[in-house]
Scaffold this motif. Structure first.
Motif, PDB file in Angstrom:
ATOM      1  N   ALA A 105     -37.521  29.794 114.207  1.00  0.00           N
ATOM      2  CA  ALA A 105     -37.442  28.743 113.189  1.00  0.00           C
ATOM      3  C   ALA A 105     -36.179  27.902 113.318  1.00  0.00           C
ATOM      4  O   ALA A 105     -36.134  26.761 112.842  1.00  0.00           O
ATOM      5  CB  ALA A 105     -37.518  29.353 111.793  1.00  0.00           C
ATOM      6  N   LEU A 106     -35.147  28.459 113.949  1.00  0.00           N
ATOM      7  CA  LEU A 106     -33.884  27.737 114.105  1.00  0.00           C
ATOM      8  C   LEU A 106     -33.901  26.781 115.297  1.00  0.00           C
ATOM      9  O   LEU A 106     -32.913  26.077 115.524  1.00  0.00           O
ATOM     10  CB  LEU A 106     -32.732  28.738 114.269  1.00  0.00           C
ATOM     11  N   TYR A 107     -35.007  26.735 116.030  1.00  0.00           N
ATOM     12  CA  TYR A 107     -35.093  25.910 117.233  1.00  0.00           C
ATOM     13  C   TYR A 107     -36.325  24.988 117.157  1.00  0.00           C
ATOM     14  O   TYR A 107     -37.254  25.110 117.955  1.00  0.00           O
ATOM     15  CB  TYR A 107     -35.154  26.790 118.477  1.00  0.00           C
ATOM     16  N   PRO A 108     -36.333  24.073 116.218  1.00  0.00           N
ATOM     17  CA  PRO A 108     -37.530  23.244 116.003  1.00  0.00           C
ATOM     18  C   PRO A 108     -37.902  22.376 117.198  1.00  0.00           C
ATOM     19  O   PRO A 108     -39.091  22.235 117.510  1.00  0.00           O
ATOM     20  CB  PRO A 108     -37.157  22.393 114.783  1.00  0.00           C
TER      21      PRO A 108
ATOM     22  N   GLN B 233     -43.626  21.507 110.926  1.00  0.00           N
ATOM     23  CA  GLN B 233     -43.125  22.204 109.738  1.00  0.00           C
ATOM     24  C   GLN B 233     -42.188  21.326 108.920  1.00  0.00           C
ATOM     25  O   GLN B 233     -41.184  20.826 109.412  1.00  0.00           O
ATOM     26  CB  GLN B 233     -42.395  23.485 110.170  1.00  0.00           C
ATOM     27  N   ASP B 234     -42.526  21.176 107.633  1.00  0.00           N
ATOM     28  CA  ASP B 234     -41.643  20.497 106.685  1.00  0.00           C
ATOM     29  C   ASP B 234     -41.556  21.338 105.414  1.00  0.00           C
ATOM     30  O   ASP B 234     -41.765  20.851 104.302  1.00  0.00           O
ATOM     31  CB  ASP B 234     -42.156  19.086 106.377  1.00  0.00           C
ATOM     32  N   PHE B 235     -41.275  22.617 105.584  1.00  0.00           N
ATOM     33  CA  PHE B 235     -41.133  23.552 104.465  1.00  0.00           C
ATOM     34  C   PHE B 235     -40.148  24.634 104.880  1.00  0.00           C
ATOM     35  O   PHE B 235     -39.938  24.874 106.070  1.00  0.00           O
ATOM     36  CB  PHE B 235     -42.482  24.161 104.081  1.00  0.00           C
ATOM     37  N   ASP B 236     -39.547  25.267 103.888  1.00  0.00           N
ATOM     38  CA  ASP B 236     -38.560  26.315 104.151  1.00  0.00           C
ATOM     39  C   ASP B 236     -39.247  27.643 104.411  1.00  0.00           C
ATOM     40  O   ASP B 236     -39.908  28.206 103.528  1.00  0.00           O
ATOM     41  CB  ASP B 236     -37.601  26.457 102.959  1.00  0.00           C
TER      42      ASP B 236
ATOM     43  N   PRO C 213     -33.973  17.505 106.937  1.00  0.00           N
ATOM     44  CA  PRO C 213     -34.594  16.337 107.577  1.00  0.00           C
ATOM     45  C   PRO C 213     -34.311  16.282 109.072  1.00  0.00           C
ATOM     46  O   PRO C 213     -35.165  15.831 109.857  1.00  0.00           O
ATOM     47  CB  PRO C 213     -33.962  15.158 106.836  1.00  0.00           C
ATOM     48  N   GLU C 214     -33.114  16.733 109.486  1.00  0.00           N
ATOM     49  CA  GLU C 214     -32.772  16.739 110.908  1.00  0.00           C
ATOM     50  C   GLU C 214     -33.681  17.668 111.701  1.00  0.00           C
ATOM     51  O   GLU C 214     -34.070  17.358 112.835  1.00  0.00           O
ATOM     52  CB  GLU C 214     -31.312  17.127 111.089  1.00  0.00           C
ATOM     53  N   MET C 215     -34.042  18.811 111.105  1.00  0.00           N
ATOM     54  CA  MET C 215     -34.911  19.758 111.793  1.00  0.00           C
ATOM     55  C   MET C 215     -36.340  19.234 111.862  1.00  0.00           C
ATOM     56  O   MET C 215     -37.047  19.444 112.847  1.00  0.00           O
ATOM     57  CB  MET C 215     -34.847  21.116 111.100  1.00  0.00           C
ATOM     58  N   VAL C 216     -36.763  18.551 110.813  1.00  0.00           N
ATOM     59  CA  VAL C 216     -38.088  17.926 110.835  1.00  0.00           C
ATOM     60  C   VAL C 216     -38.118  16.833 111.898  1.00  0.00           C
ATOM     61  O   VAL C 216     -39.067  16.718 112.680  1.00  0.00           O
ATOM     62  CB  VAL C 216     -38.439  17.359 109.447  1.00  0.00           C
ATOM     63  N   ARG C 217     -37.055  16.027 111.943  1.00  0.00           N
ATOM     64  CA  ARG C 217     -36.980  14.953 112.931  1.00  0.00           C
ATOM     65  C   ARG C 217     -36.970  15.506 114.346  1.00  0.00           C
ATOM     66  O   ARG C 217     -37.542  14.902 115.271  1.00  0.00           O
ATOM     67  CB  ARG C 217     -35.716  14.121 112.701  1.00  0.00           C
ATOM     68  N   ALA C 218     -36.340  16.667 114.533  1.00  0.00           N
ATOM     69  CA  ALA C 218     -36.308  17.269 115.864  1.00  0.00           C
ATOM     70  C   ALA C 218     -37.718  17.581 116.363  1.00  0.00           C
ATOM     71  O   ALA C 218     -38.031  17.389 117.545  1.00  0.00           O
ATOM     72  CB  ALA C 218     -35.458  18.545 115.838  1.00  0.00           C
ATOM     73  N   GLN C 219     -38.580  18.029 115.471  1.00  0.00           N
ATOM     74  CA  GLN C 219     -39.964  18.305 115.857  1.00  0.00           C
ATOM     75  C   GLN C 219     -40.707  17.010 116.194  1.00  0.00           C
ATOM     76  O   GLN C 219     -41.505  16.965 117.143  1.00  0.00           O
ATOM     77  CB  GLN C 219     -40.698  19.021 114.722  1.00  0.00           C
ATOM     78  N   ILE C 220     -40.460  15.966 115.409  1.00  0.00           N
ATOM     79  CA  ILE C 220     -41.094  14.677 115.681  1.00  0.00           C
ATOM     80  C   ILE C 220     -40.667  14.163 117.055  1.00  0.00           C
ATOM     81  O   ILE C 220     -41.487  13.670 117.834  1.00  0.00           O
ATOM     82  CB  ILE C 220     -40.729  13.658 114.584  1.00  0.00           C
TER      83      ILE C 220
END
Length: 256
Positions: free
Chosen positions: A168-171, A211-214, A221-228
């Motif tokens: 989860a720490l590596y989106p 994923q956009d949930f804890d 937002p940075e982690m969501v953006r990383a997936q995008i």
């Protein structure tokens, strides 16, 4: 662009209305998964027809695409207690599910020109020779739908996946490597088809759920953006965000 998401084989309302097609337990009562939800037989053609009619109605009502979810055999609950009214238990689950995809392809994509997508588990990107025990395989799905949306939530991968203690720490890494592996599998199917049939089939494109949930970590937002960014760099057909409360990280999105 409106996508109508329809759950197929996990359908409590249909199971209650059509008990002869519902999965049952050893006592004869409707079988329930861990959340108490009812399922219907994956091989029941009446269920296939119902979903085709429903898909046609929502498409004619203004949706641009139909997306089928819960297109699989059950994964949790007392699996050993399940009794299927129609599934013979001998046919592989992947082959049983493939017949549903062939039916949907014919009834919706070919006859009615309705764009169809399907949700699959993220691990299907890696399981080339396995259906994960639930019937889902890329090679038996990709020829019959327009888009495959693998659920690539980093929190849903076990510790040790890609050698990460907590995926989860590596989106970005989880998202990109999943899509890269899926692209390789699709390319391999294309190569084999060219060898065996002298022509390449029309195969589905990927549009992953992100994923956009804890869960597993606090998703910023940075982690969501990383997936995008991972989806963009993997050259797939866009992406979808999921939050069970429908509360999304607007700061992760780029303004027009």
């Amino acid at each position: 662009y409106l996508v109508a998401r329809i759950f197929v084989f996990q359908d409590p309302a249909y199971a209650r209305a059509n008990p002869t097609l519902a999965v049952r337990d050893q006592s004869g009562a409707p079988w329930q998964d861990q959340k108490g939800r009812l399922w219907v037989d994956t091989t029941a053609e009446q269920v296939w027809q119902y979903n085709a009619v429903l898909a046609t109605e929502v498409y004619e009502g203004g949706f641009d695409e139909v997306q089928f979810d819960y297109v699989r055999f059950p994964t949790d609950g007392k699996i050993a207690n399940m009794i299927y009214p129609l599934y013979d238990g001998v046919t592989s689950k992947a082959d049983a599910l493939k017949k549903f995809f062939v039916f949907i392809d014919r009834e919706l994509r070919i006859k009615r020109k309705i764009p169809v997508s399907v949700d699959l588990f993220g691990l299907t990107m890696w399981a080339k020779n396995s259906d994960l025990g639930i019937g889902q395989r890329l090679v038996t799905t990709a020829p019959y739908v327009d888009v495959i949306s693998p659920m690539l939530y980093p929190s849903h991968y076990a510790s040790g996946f890609l050698n990460y203690k907590n995926p989860a720490l590596y989106p970005y890494e989880v998202g990109y490597k999943n899509l890269d592996q899926g692209n390789q599998t699709i390319a391999e199917v294309m190569r084999q088809s060219l060898v065996n049939m002298q022509s390449a089939p029309s195969l589905a494109r990927f549009r992953p759920w992100l994923q956009d949930f804890d869960m597993g970590a606090r998703y910023t937002p940075e982690m969501v953006r990383a997936q995008i960014n991972a989806a963009t760099n993997a050259n797939v057909e866009g992406w979808l965000l999921w939050n069970p409360r429908n509360v999304y990280s607007v700061d992760a999105l780029q303004k027009e």
